[in-house]
Design a protein around this motif. Structure first.
Motif, PDB file in Angstrom:
ATOM      1  N   LYS A 250       0.839  -1.197   0.000  1.00 49.59           N
ATOM      2  CA  LYS A 250       0.000   0.000   0.000  1.00 49.59           C
ATOM      3  C   LYS A 250       0.871   1.243   0.000  1.00 49.59           C
ATOM      4  CE  LYS A 250      -3.853  -2.230   2.417  1.00 49.59           C
ATOM      5  NZ  LYS A 250      -4.747  -2.198   3.605  1.00 49.59           N
ATOM      6  N   SER A 251       0.383   2.290  -0.655  1.00 46.52           N
ATOM      7  CA  SER A 251       1.049   3.597  -0.676  1.00 46.52           C
ATOM      8  C   SER A 251       2.469   3.515  -1.218  1.00 46.52           C
ATOM      9  CB  SER A 251       1.038   4.223   0.725  1.00 46.52           C
ATOM     10  OG  SER A 251      -0.292   4.381   1.181  1.00 46.52           O
ATOM     11  N   THR A 252       2.654   2.695  -2.260  1.00 41.15           N
ATOM     12  CA  THR A 252       3.957   2.605  -2.918  1.00 41.15           C
ATOM     13  C   THR A 252       3.814   3.036  -4.372  1.00 41.15           C
ATOM     14  OG1 THR A 252       3.685   0.335  -3.719  1.00 41.15           O
ATOM     15  CG2 THR A 252       4.549   0.603  -1.478  1.00 41.15           C
ATOM     16  N   ALA A 253       4.958   3.268  -4.997  1.00 41.74           N
ATOM     17  CA  ALA A 253       4.970   3.434  -6.451  1.00 41.74           C
ATOM     18  C   ALA A 253       4.614   2.097  -7.089  1.00 41.74           C
ATOM     19  CB  ALA A 253       6.343   3.911  -6.909  1.00 41.74           C
ATOM     20  N   GLY A 254       4.337   2.112  -8.377  1.00 41.07           N
ATOM     21  CA  GLY A 254       3.995   0.874  -9.067  1.00 41.07           C
ATOM     22  C   GLY A 254       2.786   1.050  -9.954  1.00 41.07           C
ATOM     23  N   LEU A 255       2.047  -0.035 -10.145  1.00 43.09           N
ATOM     24  CA  LEU A 255       0.930  -0.030 -11.078  1.00 43.09           C
ATOM     25  C   LEU A 255      -0.293   0.665 -10.491  1.00 43.09           C
ATOM     26  CD1 LEU A 255      -0.084  -1.186 -13.856  1.00 43.09           C
ATOM     27  CD2 LEU A 255      -1.037  -3.079 -12.529  1.00 43.09           C
ATOM     28  N   TYR A 256      -0.870   1.607 -11.244  1.00 45.86           N
ATOM     29  CA  TYR A 256      -2.202   2.130 -10.955  1.00 45.86           C
ATOM     30  C   TYR A 256      -3.211   1.294 -11.739  1.00 45.86           C
ATOM     31  CZ  TYR A 256      -6.146   5.362 -10.576  1.00 45.86           C
ATOM     32  OH  TYR A 256      -7.380   5.904 -10.350  1.00 45.86           O
ATOM     33  N   HIS A 257      -3.033   1.206 -13.051  1.00 54.76           N
ATOM     34  CA  HIS A 257      -3.772   0.225 -13.840  1.00 54.76           C
ATOM     35  C   HIS A 257      -3.082   0.016 -15.182  1.00 54.76           C
ATOM     36  CE1 HIS A 257      -6.209   3.912 -15.276  1.00 54.76           C
ATOM     37  NE2 HIS A 257      -5.600   3.486 -16.358  1.00 54.76           N
ATOM     38  N   PHE A 258      -3.351  -1.127 -15.778  1.00 58.60           N
ATOM     39  CA  PHE A 258      -3.049  -1.305 -17.199  1.00 58.60           C
ATOM     40  C   PHE A 258      -4.379  -1.263 -17.929  1.00 58.60           C
ATOM     41  CE2 PHE A 258      -3.617  -5.668 -15.657  1.00 58.60           C
ATOM     42  CZ  PHE A 258      -4.452  -6.222 -16.611  1.00 58.60           C
ATOM     43  N   ALA A 259      -4.345  -0.916 -19.207  1.00 54.23           N
ATOM     44  CA  ALA A 259      -5.583  -0.621 -19.923  1.00 54.23           C
ATOM     45  C   ALA A 259      -5.680  -1.411 -21.222  1.00 54.23           C
ATOM     46  CB  ALA A 259      -5.672   0.872 -20.219  1.00 54.23           C
ATOM     47  N   LEU A 260      -6.695  -2.245 -21.302  1.00 58.57           N
ATOM     48  CA  LEU A 260      -6.965  -3.028 -22.502  1.00 58.57           C
ATOM     49  C   LEU A 260      -7.893  -2.233 -23.415  1.00 58.57           C
ATOM     50  CD1 LEU A 260      -7.537  -6.448 -20.725  1.00 58.57           C
ATOM     51  CD2 LEU A 260      -5.534  -5.800 -22.097  1.00 58.57           C
ATOM     52  N   LEU A 261      -7.460  -2.016 -24.651  1.00 60.10           N
ATOM     53  CA  LEU A 261      -8.205  -1.212 -25.614  1.00 60.10           C
ATOM     54  C   LEU A 261      -9.003  -2.116 -26.548  1.00 60.10           C
ATOM     55  CD1 LEU A 261      -8.940   1.407 -27.105  1.00 60.10           C
ATOM     56  CD2 LEU A 261      -6.711   1.277 -28.260  1.00 60.10           C
ATOM     57  N   LEU A 262     -10.322  -1.924 -26.531  1.00 58.88           N
ATOM     58  CA  LEU A 262     -11.224  -2.685 -27.387  1.00 58.88           C
ATOM     59  C   LEU A 262     -11.374  -1.997 -28.741  1.00 58.88           C
ATOM     60  CD1 LEU A 262     -14.003  -3.354 -24.720  1.00 58.88           C
ATOM     61  CD2 LEU A 262     -12.142  -4.885 -25.385  1.00 58.88           C
ATOM     62  N   PRO A 263     -11.775  -2.740 -29.779  1.00 58.36           N
ATOM     63  CA  PRO A 263     -11.840  -2.151 -31.115  1.00 58.36           C
ATOM     64  C   PRO A 263     -13.039  -1.244 -31.353  1.00 58.36           C
ATOM     65  CG  PRO A 263     -12.477  -4.462 -31.190  1.00 58.36           C
ATOM     66  CD  PRO A 263     -11.965  -4.206 -29.811  1.00 58.36           C
ATOM     67  N   ASP A 264     -14.122  -1.396 -30.558  1.00 62.02           N
ATOM     68  CA  ASP A 264     -15.327  -0.624 -30.859  1.00 62.02           C
ATOM     69  C   ASP A 264     -16.250  -0.570 -29.646  1.00 62.02           C
ATOM     70  OD1 ASP A 264     -16.748  -3.157 -30.884  1.00 62.02           O
ATOM     71  OD2 ASP A 264     -15.952  -3.455 -32.903  1.00 62.02           O
ATOM     72  N   ARG A 265     -17.318   0.207 -29.783  1.00 60.31           N
ATOM     73  CA  ARG A 265     -18.246   0.425 -28.672  1.00 60.31           C
ATOM     74  C   ARG A 265     -19.094  -0.812 -28.376  1.00 60.31           C
ATOM     75  NH1 ARG A 265     -23.061   4.397 -27.386  1.00 60.31           N
ATOM     76  NH2 ARG A 265     -22.256   5.417 -25.499  1.00 60.31           N
ATOM     77  N   LEU A 266     -19.460  -1.566 -29.399  1.00 58.87           N
ATOM     78  CA  LEU A 266     -20.219  -2.790 -29.175  1.00 58.87           C
ATOM     79  C   LEU A 266     -19.428  -3.754 -28.288  1.00 58.87           C
ATOM     80  CD1 LEU A 266     -22.582  -4.711 -29.627  1.00 58.87           C
ATOM     81  CD2 LEU A 266     -21.517  -5.394 -31.805  1.00 58.87           C
ATOM     82  N   SER A 267     -18.134  -3.844 -28.520  1.00 54.48           N
ATOM     83  CA  SER A 267     -17.296  -4.713 -27.680  1.00 54.48           C
ATOM     84  C   SER A 267     -17.327  -4.258 -26.228  1.00 54.48           C
ATOM     85  CB  SER A 267     -15.857  -4.716 -28.199  1.00 54.48           C
ATOM     86  OG  SER A 267     -15.790  -5.232 -29.514  1.00 54.48           O
ATOM     87  N   LEU A 268     -17.301  -2.926 -26.018  1.00 52.24           N
ATOM     88  CA  LEU A 268     -17.380  -2.408 -24.659  1.00 52.24           C
ATOM     89  C   LEU A 268     -18.734  -2.747 -24.031  1.00 52.24           C
ATOM     90  CD1 LEU A 268     -15.917  -0.729 -22.462  1.00 52.24           C
ATOM     91  CD2 LEU A 268     -17.056   1.296 -23.396  1.00 52.24           C
ATOM     92  N   ALA A 269     -19.797  -2.671 -24.811  1.00 51.07           N
ATOM     93  CA  ALA A 269     -21.127  -3.023 -24.308  1.00 51.07           C
ATOM     94  C   ALA A 269     -21.176  -4.490 -23.879  1.00 51.07           C
ATOM     95  CB  ALA A 269     -22.179  -2.738 -25.377  1.00 51.07           C
ATOM     96  N   LYS A 270     -20.588  -5.354 -24.664  1.00 53.08           N
ATOM     97  CA  LYS A 270     -20.568  -6.785 -24.321  1.00 53.08           C
ATOM     98  C   LYS A 270     -19.804  -7.014 -23.014  1.00 53.08           C
ATOM     99  CE  LYS A 270     -20.672  -8.547 -29.089  1.00 53.08           C
ATOM    100  NZ  LYS A 270     -19.884  -9.315 -30.088  1.00 53.08           N
ATOM    101  N   VAL A 271     -18.646  -6.374 -22.887  1.00 58.36           N
ATOM    102  CA  VAL A 271     -17.855  -6.513 -21.660  1.00 58.36           C
ATOM    103  C   VAL A 271     -18.625  -5.964 -20.464  1.00 58.36           C
ATOM    104  CG1 VAL A 271     -15.774  -5.714 -20.473  1.00 58.36           C
ATOM    105  CG2 VAL A 271     -15.617  -6.522 -22.832  1.00 58.36           C
ATOM    106  N   HIS A 272     -19.245  -4.805 -20.657  1.00 61.50           N
ATOM    107  CA  HIS A 272     -19.998  -4.160 -19.583  1.00 61.50           C
ATOM    108  C   HIS A 272     -21.090  -5.100 -19.057  1.00 61.50           C
ATOM    109  CE1 HIS A 272     -21.819  -1.266 -17.085  1.00 61.50           C
ATOM    110  NE2 HIS A 272     -21.714  -0.189 -17.841  1.00 61.50           N
ATOM    111  N   LYS A 273     -21.894  -5.659 -19.962  1.00 65.34           N
ATOM    112  CA  LYS A 273     -22.978  -6.546 -19.538  1.00 65.34           C
ATOM    113  C   LYS A 273     -22.432  -7.803 -18.878  1.00 65.34           C
ATOM    114  CE  LYS A 273     -27.327  -8.650 -20.977  1.00 65.34           C
ATOM    115  NZ  LYS A 273     -27.101  -9.882 -20.193  1.00 65.34           N
ATOM    116  N   HIS A 274     -21.389  -8.373 -19.451  1.00 64.54           N
ATOM    117  CA  HIS A 274     -20.772  -9.582 -18.892  1.00 64.54           C
ATOM    118  C   HIS A 274     -20.294  -9.343 -17.459  1.00 64.54           C
ATOM    119  CE1 HIS A 274     -17.825 -12.736 -18.166  1.00 64.54           C
ATOM    120  NE2 HIS A 274     -16.875 -11.827 -18.127  1.00 64.54           N
ATOM    121  N   LEU A 275     -19.574  -8.245 -17.237  1.00 59.51           N
ATOM    122  CA  LEU A 275     -19.047  -7.970 -15.890  1.00 59.51           C
ATOM    123  C   LEU A 275     -20.178  -7.677 -14.910  1.00 59.51           C
ATOM    124  CD1 LEU A 275     -15.936  -5.794 -16.814  1.00 59.51           C
ATOM    125  CD2 LEU A 275     -15.957  -8.199 -16.106  1.00 59.51           C
TER     126      LEU A 275
END
Length: 283
Positions: A70-95
């Protein structure tokens, strides 16, 4: 997704490597929840991909590993980039259907979901708006943290179902905790050649190559002078930056050397560390 930001002449993030406490648990999470595929596995390590060939994420369980610090340097997040908005909608509903606790934001340039893996490593899954719609002023891009219109995103679905991440999912960016923004700027901009696209209240910097909104995020939200993360804690092990060619990589390594930052060959990889102790493979 616009390929120009993730091929020559851009410099961008390739693979992110994490240390985890329980490999089996992490594999199950990254396959069943996130939707990546294991392409290589040993007793203590797994390499994951969206398309079955390109490594996006490596997870490794060292023989002795403590929980994420806790409270150290390091990863905040890594970010996976989807190809389109429909893909984001599918991920959103799944999660949402899985009951996963989510954060969400509209950044003007992109729409994003946020969650943590079992070790507390941050993950962003996002889609970009077309770059022609981004607003630039004096070399800086307009980005916000507005509420995400989940209803509108989910309206993209027309009986479509989640079947894992699309094959053309890529690593869009990495966001790091650092202990000092000026030192980080020195390393990443003066050394590695990135350009600042956004500077937020002297607490966060967003850096890019070739006009992307950001390939790298840096922040001091864990506090200035946050200590480096320990090798013996779960979290970021290292990540890879892909340069457009050998000459560009060598120029970057030479600039780092002139600025007082070292690099060395480790297992045939050129490795350096930023001033906060985050390890970077220059590939």
């Amino acid at each position: 997704m616009e390929p120009a930001f993730f091929q020559s002449p851009s410099t961008y993030v390739g693979t992110v490597e994490l240390k985890v406490q329980e490999l089996k648990r992490s594999i199950q999470f990254y396959t069943d929840v996130i939707g990546l595929r294991v392409i290589e596995q040993t007793e203590h390590k797994a390499i994951l991909s969206a398309d079955g060939t390109r490594a996006l994420l490596t997870i490794e369980q060292p023989s002795f590993i403590q929980p994420k610090g806790k409270s150290t340097a390091g990863l905040y997040h890594f970010a996976l980039l989807l190809p389109d908005r429909l893909s984001l909608a599918k991920v959103h509903k799944h999660l949402a259907d899985r009951g996963i606790r989510l954060g969400a934001a509209d950044h003007l340039v992109s729409e994003a979901l946020y969650l943590n893996d079992p070790d507390g490593n941050g993950i962003e899954i996002y889609r970009d708006r077309p770059s022609k719609t981004w607003t630039w002023h004096n070399g800086k891009v307009a980005m916000t943290v507005d509420p995400l219109d989940s209803t509108d995103i989910l309206a993209e679905l027309n009986g479509d179902h989640w079947e894992g991440l699309p094959e053309d999912t890529i690593m869009g960016h990495i966001h790091l905790h650092v202990h000092d923004l000026d030192q980080a700027r020195h390393f990443y901009c003066d050394g590695l050649g990135f350009e600042i696209t956004s500077d937020q209240l002297n607490q966060a910097l967003f850096l890019s190559s070739n006009g992307y909104h950001h390939h790298l995020g840096l922040n001091t939200w864990q506090g200035t002078d946050a200590p480096p993360a320990s090798d013996q804690n779960a979290g970021l092990k290292q990540y890879t930056l892909l340069f457009p060619n050998q000459a560009k990589r060598e120029q970057a390594a030479q600039r780092l050397k002139q600025l007082g930052y070292g690099s060395e060959m480790v297992d045939e990889q050129l490795v350096t560390s930023d001033p906060s102790g985050n390890r970077v493979i220059l590939a």
